[in-house]
Scaffold this motif. Sequence first.
Motif, PDB file in Angstrom:
ATOM      1  N   ALA A  36      30.869 -33.802  52.634  1.00 55.53           N
ATOM      2  CA  ALA A  36      30.945 -32.392  52.238  1.00 55.53           C
ATOM      3  C   ALA A  36      32.278 -32.093  51.574  1.00 55.53           C
ATOM      4  O   ALA A  36      32.334 -31.372  50.571  1.00 55.53           O
ATOM      5  N   GLU A  37      33.340 -32.651  52.124  1.00 60.69           N
ATOM      6  CA  GLU A  37      34.666 -32.447  51.529  1.00 60.69           C
ATOM      7  C   GLU A  37      34.728 -33.067  50.136  1.00 60.69           C
ATOM      8  O   GLU A  37      35.318 -32.490  49.221  1.00 60.69           O
ATOM      9  N   LYS A  43      33.396 -30.309  42.984  1.00 59.58           N
ATOM     10  CA  LYS A  43      33.106 -29.002  42.407  1.00 59.58           C
ATOM     11  C   LYS A  43      34.382 -28.319  41.946  1.00 59.58           C
ATOM     12  O   LYS A  43      34.431 -27.704  40.878  1.00 59.58           O
ATOM     13  N   LYS A  44      35.428 -28.437  42.764  1.00 60.84           N
ATOM     14  CA  LYS A  44      36.702 -27.817  42.406  1.00 60.84           C
ATOM     15  C   LYS A  44      37.264 -28.453  41.138  1.00 60.84           C
ATOM     16  O   LYS A  44      37.770 -27.757  40.249  1.00 60.84           O
ATOM     17  N   ALA A  45      37.159 -29.775  41.039  1.00 61.46           N
ATOM     18  CA  ALA A  45      37.660 -30.471  39.856  1.00 61.46           C
ATOM     19  C   ALA A  45      36.887 -30.038  38.612  1.00 61.46           C
ATOM     20  O   ALA A  45      37.472 -29.838  37.541  1.00 61.46           O
ATOM     21  N   LYS A  46      35.564 -29.872  38.751  1.00 61.91           N
ATOM     22  CA  LYS A  46      34.757 -29.427  37.617  1.00 61.91           C
ATOM     23  C   LYS A  46      35.151 -28.017  37.178  1.00 61.91           C
ATOM     24  O   LYS A  46      35.238 -27.733  35.988  1.00 61.91           O
TER      25      LYS A  46
END
Length: 64
Positions: A36-37, A43-46
């Motif tokens: 999950a992490e 997602k954060k990088a995207k």
Amino acid sequence: MKKLLTLLFTFALAFSLTMPAFAQDAAAGQEAAPKAEKKKKEKKAKKEKKSKKEKKDEMGGETK
């Protein structure tokens, strides 16, 4: 004898109520957390990449 049976049934009832806690698979929960992490990081990088691209487009549009 009656007190002994009462005590026995009390322990049986208490044990049956705690069975769901013992049934949880701790190993699966521990393995799921890093996945999950990892997904959150991806997602954060995207999002960061997308925002950088948008900023770059905005800056490029202003200079033209």
